[in-house]
Design a protein around this motif. Structure first.
Motif, PDB file in Angstrom:
ATOM      1  N   LYS B  46       0.830  -1.209   0.000  1.00 33.88           N
ATOM      2  CA  LYS B  46       0.000   0.000   0.000  1.00 33.88           C
ATOM      3  C   LYS B  46       0.864   1.258   0.000  1.00 33.88           C
ATOM      4  O   LYS B  46       0.672   2.154  -0.827  1.00 33.88           O
ATOM      5  CB  LYS B  46      -0.934   0.002   1.222  1.00 33.88           C
ATOM      6  N   SER B  47       1.818   1.310   0.938  1.00 31.31           N
ATOM      7  CA  SER B  47       2.685   2.487   1.012  1.00 31.31           C
ATOM      8  C   SER B  47       3.493   2.624  -0.264  1.00 31.31           C
ATOM      9  O   SER B  47       3.612   3.724  -0.813  1.00 31.31           O
ATOM     10  CB  SER B  47       3.647   2.372   2.196  1.00 31.31           C
ATOM     11  N   THR B  48       4.041   1.511  -0.721  1.00 37.23           N
ATOM     12  CA  THR B  48       4.862   1.557  -1.924  1.00 37.23           C
ATOM     13  C   THR B  48       4.066   2.141  -3.087  1.00 37.23           C
ATOM     14  O   THR B  48       4.563   2.990  -3.827  1.00 37.23           O
ATOM     15  CB  THR B  48       5.365   0.142  -2.264  1.00 37.23           C
ATOM     16  N   PHE B 165      -2.450  10.112   1.631  1.00 38.45           N
ATOM     17  CA  PHE B 165      -2.339   9.923   3.084  1.00 38.45           C
ATOM     18  C   PHE B 165      -1.866   8.498   3.341  1.00 38.45           C
ATOM     19  O   PHE B 165      -2.515   7.545   2.913  1.00 38.45           O
ATOM     20  CB  PHE B 165      -3.705  10.103   3.757  1.00 38.45           C
ATOM     21  N   ASP B 166      -0.740   8.350   4.028  1.00 35.72           N
ATOM     22  CA  ASP B 166      -0.255   7.006   4.345  1.00 35.72           C
ATOM     23  C   ASP B 166      -0.472   6.731   5.829  1.00 35.72           C
ATOM     24  O   ASP B 166       0.308   7.156   6.672  1.00 35.72           O
ATOM     25  CB  ASP B 166       1.230   6.865   3.986  1.00 35.72           C
ATOM     26  N   GLU B 167      -1.533   6.024   6.140  1.00 33.66           N
ATOM     27  CA  GLU B 167      -1.907   5.709   7.525  1.00 33.66           C
ATOM     28  C   GLU B 167      -1.782   6.927   8.438  1.00 33.66           C
ATOM     29  O   GLU B 167      -1.013   6.908   9.402  1.00 33.66           O
ATOM     30  CB  GLU B 167      -1.045   4.544   8.052  1.00 33.66           C
ATOM     31  N   PRO B 168      -2.560   7.969   8.155  1.00 32.51           N
ATOM     32  CA  PRO B 168      -2.389   9.238   8.888  1.00 32.51           C
ATOM     33  C   PRO B 168      -2.736   9.152  10.369  1.00 32.51           C
ATOM     34  O   PRO B 168      -2.345  10.033  11.130  1.00 32.51           O
ATOM     35  CB  PRO B 168      -3.338  10.198   8.164  1.00 32.51           C
TER      36      PRO B 168
HETATM   37 MG   LIG Z   1       2.684   1.188   4.875  1.00 31.65          MG
END
Ligand SMILES: [Mg+2]
Ligand SMILES: Nc1ncnc2c1ncn2[C@@H]1O[C@H](COP(=O)(O)OP(=O)(O)OP(=O)(O)O)[C@@H](O)[C@H]1O
Lengths: 255, 247
Positions: B46-48, B165-168
Motif C-alpha cells: 500500500k505504502s509503496t 495519506f499514508d496511515e495518517p
Molecule cells: Mg505502509
C-alpha cells in the motif's frame, strides 16, 4: 577531561623539575628578564601566528572539501557514491609526512608537466596537505551527522517542492549541525597538532622555531618543554570551546 | 493540466526491492475529485503504491501519469510533486522550525511567495485545521493529533490537486484519531482528490467513493464501499475484513 589533563601535565612538570639533579634545567635560555632570553622567548612565541593561521585556513578548507565529498557520498546512485568512497579510503590511508613531501616536492612538478607553472611555498604546501588529509575525516563527520536525520525529513521536504539544495540548506543541515559542529571543532585540535609537520619543509611555525633555537642554544630540554606548553595552551583553549559548544548544542536540542 | 485527463493514471506498474517483487502489474485510474481508500494486510504494498505516485519510490516498469504529466525525468517529477501533497504516518514535521515556518517554507522557497503572502496563506490553513493559536510553537510542544493536523495544513499550503495519506492516524493515541479524520473528511467534502491508506473502516464508509484491497503487491478487489463491505468477492478480502472489523 581538559581540566584533568591540565593538572596531570602540571604535576608531571613539577615532578620533573624537582626530581632532576641541580643543574639539569637551564631556564636562563628563555628568561625574559635578560635581553638574550627575552629575544629567544619572543622568537619562540612569534610562531603562534603562523601555527594558528595555518591551522585555521587548513580547517576552513577541510570543512569545505569534506562537505563536497560527503554529499555525493550519500547519493542513492552507487556511481555517484563511488568517487567519494574512494577519496575517503585513499586519503585516510596516506600518512601525513609522505603526503606533505609529495605535495611540496612532487605536486609542482606534476602541475608544471601539464602547463601550470606555480611554485608551492611551505605555507601553502602545509595548508593543502593538512586540508586534504583532514577532509577525509570531516567528510565522515558530515556523513554521520546528516544520516542521523531521519529519511522522513527529506521526504517531507520533497513533498513541499524543495530542491535537493534547498532541502539540505533549510531542513537537513540546520538539524544535523548540532551533531556535526562538536566533532568538527574537535577535529580542529588534530589539525593544530599536525601542523607541527610543516616545520620539516621549512615553515617557521612553533616547532620550526624551537628547532632552530635548539641548534644555536643547545638547550633542547627547556625549549622543547616550552614548545609542548605552547601547544598545550592552544589545544586547551580549543577544548574548552568544544565543550562549551557541546553544552550549548545540548541545551538547544532540549529546548 | 488538462480537464480531460484523469487525476492519476497508473498502468502496468511494477516495482522491485532487489529481488522482492513489491508491486505487480498495477493498473489504477483515479478521476478528479475521487476519494479512494486503500487497505490490505501489512507488507501488501500500500505504502509503496502511493509513494510511487509522487516518486518517493522509483518504479521499475509501467507508466504513471499525474494530471496529464507523465513521470519520466527529474523535471516531470518536480512538476508532479507540485500537484501532489502527502501526509505521513510519522507526521515528519520539521522539528527545528515553528509551526508557521513549517507551513511557509515550501510556499516561499519552492513557489516564491513573499513572507507576508505565505504567512497569510498559512494562517488560513491553520484555521481550517482548527489550530491557529499554535502558530509560534515548535512541533514537539504539540500533541500527536495537533502535529498531524499541522502536517495536513503544511501540504495544503502548496495548494495541491491531489492528496496522499499514508496511515495518517496509525501513530496517534485513540482519542486523537477523530480530530484528524474530521479534517480529512472536510477535505473530501470540498472535492479534493485523495488516496488514503488506512484501516479506519468507519472513515472509509463516510468518505470513500471507492475501496481498494491489496495483497502481495496486487490490487485484488476494487469496489464502492457499500458493495466492498457488504459483499466482498475474494476470499482474501473477506478474511481481511472479518479480521479488522472484529476490533
Ligand atoms: Mg505502509
Ligand atoms: N526500502 C525497502 N527495501 C526493501 N524492501 C522494502 C522496502 N520498503 C518496503 N519493502 C517491502 O515491500 C513490501 C511492501 O511494503 P509496503 O511498505 O508498501 O507495505 P504496506 O502495505 O504499506 O505495509 P504496512 O501496512 O505495514 O505499512 C514489504 O514486504 C516490505 O518489506
Amino acid at each position: 577531561m581538559p581540566r584533568k589533563t591540565l593538572w596531570a601535565i602540571v604535576l608531571l612538570f613539577t615532578l620533573a623539575g624537582c626530581s632532576a639533579a641541580p643543574g639539569t634545567w637551564g631556564w636562563y635560555v628563555i628568561d625574559p628578564t635578560t635581553p638574550a632570553g627575552y629575544n629567544n622567548i619572543r622568537f619562540l612565541l612569534n610562531g603562534f601566528g603562523a601555527t594558528i593561521l595555518l591551522s585555521v585556513i587548513a580547517a576552513a578548507l577541510s570543512m569545505t572539501i569534506g562537505l563536497l565529498v560527503a554529499l555525493p557520498g550519500m547519493s542513492s546512485n552507487r556511481w555517484i557514491r563511488l568517487p567519494s568512497r574512494v577519496y575517503i579510503e585513499f586519503i585516510r590511508a596516506i600518512p601525513l609526512l609522505p603526503m606533505l613531501f609529495w605535495v611540496f616536492y612532487g605536486l609542482p612538478v606534476v602541475l608544471k608537466s601539464i602547463g601550470i607553472n606555480v611554485s608551492i611555498d611551505a605555507f601553502w604546501g602545509a595548508i593543502i596537505t593538512l586540508a586534504i588529509s583532514d577532509s577525509a575525516f570531516t567528510a565522515e563527520i558530515y556523513r554521520s551527522g546528516i544520516q542521523s536525520i531521519s529519511k522522513g525529513q527529506t521526504e517531507a521536504a520533497k513533498t513541499v517542492g524543495l530542491t535537493y539544495g534547498q532541502t539540505m540548506r533549510y531542513v537537513i543541515l540546520p538539524q544535523a549541525i548540532r551533531r556535526i559542529l562538536p566533532p568538527l571543532a574537535n577535529q580542529f585540535i588534530y589539525i593544530v597538532k599536525m601542523s607541527a609537520f610543516a616545520s620539516v619543509i621549512g615553515m617557521q611555525e612553533l616547532t620550526r622555531r624551537a628547532n632552530e633555537l635548539v641548534v644555536t642554544e643547545y638547550r633542547p630540554l627547556e625549549i622543547y618543554t616550552l614548545l609542548i606548553l605552547e601547544y598545550l595552551v592552544l589545544v586547551l583553549v580549543i577544548s574548552f570551546f568544544v565543550r562549551w559548544l557541546e553544552r550549548k548544542m545540548e541545551a538547544d536540542e532540549s529546548r | 493540466m488538462s480537464e480531460h485527463s484523469p487525476a492519476i493514471k497508473i498502468s502496468a506498474l511494477n516495482k522491485w526491492y532487489d529481488r522482492f517483487h513489491a508491486l505487480k502489474d498495477i493498473d489504477l485510474t483515479v478521476s478528479h475529485g475521487e476519494r479512494i481508500v486503500i487497505c490490505g494486510p501489512s507488507g501488501s504494498g500500500k505504502s509503496t503504491l502511493i509513494r510511487c505516485v509522487n516518486s518517493l519510490e522509483a518504479h521499475d516498469s509501467g507508466t504513471i501519469t499525474v494530471d496529464g504529466i507523465e513521470m519520466k525525468d527529474a523535471a516531470s517529477i518536480y512538476d508532479i510533486r507540485a500537484e501532489v501533497g502527502m501526509v505521513f504516518q510519522q507526521f515528519n514535521l520539521f522539528p527545528h522550525l515553528t509551526i508557521l515556518q513549517n507551513l511557509t517554507l515550501g510556499p516561499m522557497k519552492a513557489r516564491g511567495l513573499s513572507r507576508a503572502e505565505a504567512e497569510a496563506r498559512a494562517m488560513g490553513y491553520l484555521e481550517r485545521v482548527r489550530i491557529p493559536d499554535q502558530a509560534q510553537k515548535k512541533p514537539r510542544e504539540l500533541s500527536g493529533g495537533q502535529q498531524q493536523r499541522v502536517a495536513i495544513a503544511r501540504s495544503l499550503c502548496m495548494e495541491p490537486k491531489i492528496m496522499l495519506f499514508d496511515e495518517p492516524t496509525s501513530a496517534l493515541d485513540p482519542e486523537m484519531i477523530s480530530e484528524v479524520l474530521d479534517v480529512i473528511v472536510d477535505l473530501a467534502e470540498e472535492g479534493m482528490t485523495m488516496l488514503v491508506v488506512t484501516h479506519e473502516m468507519g472513515f472509509a464508509r463516510r468518505a470513500a467513493d471507492r475501496m481498494i484491497f491489496m495483497d502481495e503487491g496486487q490490487i485484488i478487489e476494487t469496489a464502492p464501499p457499500e458493495e466492498f463491505f457488504g459483499a466482498p468477492k475474494s476470499e482474501r478480502c473477506q478474511k481481511f475484513l472479518s479480521q479488522i472489523l472484529q476490533h
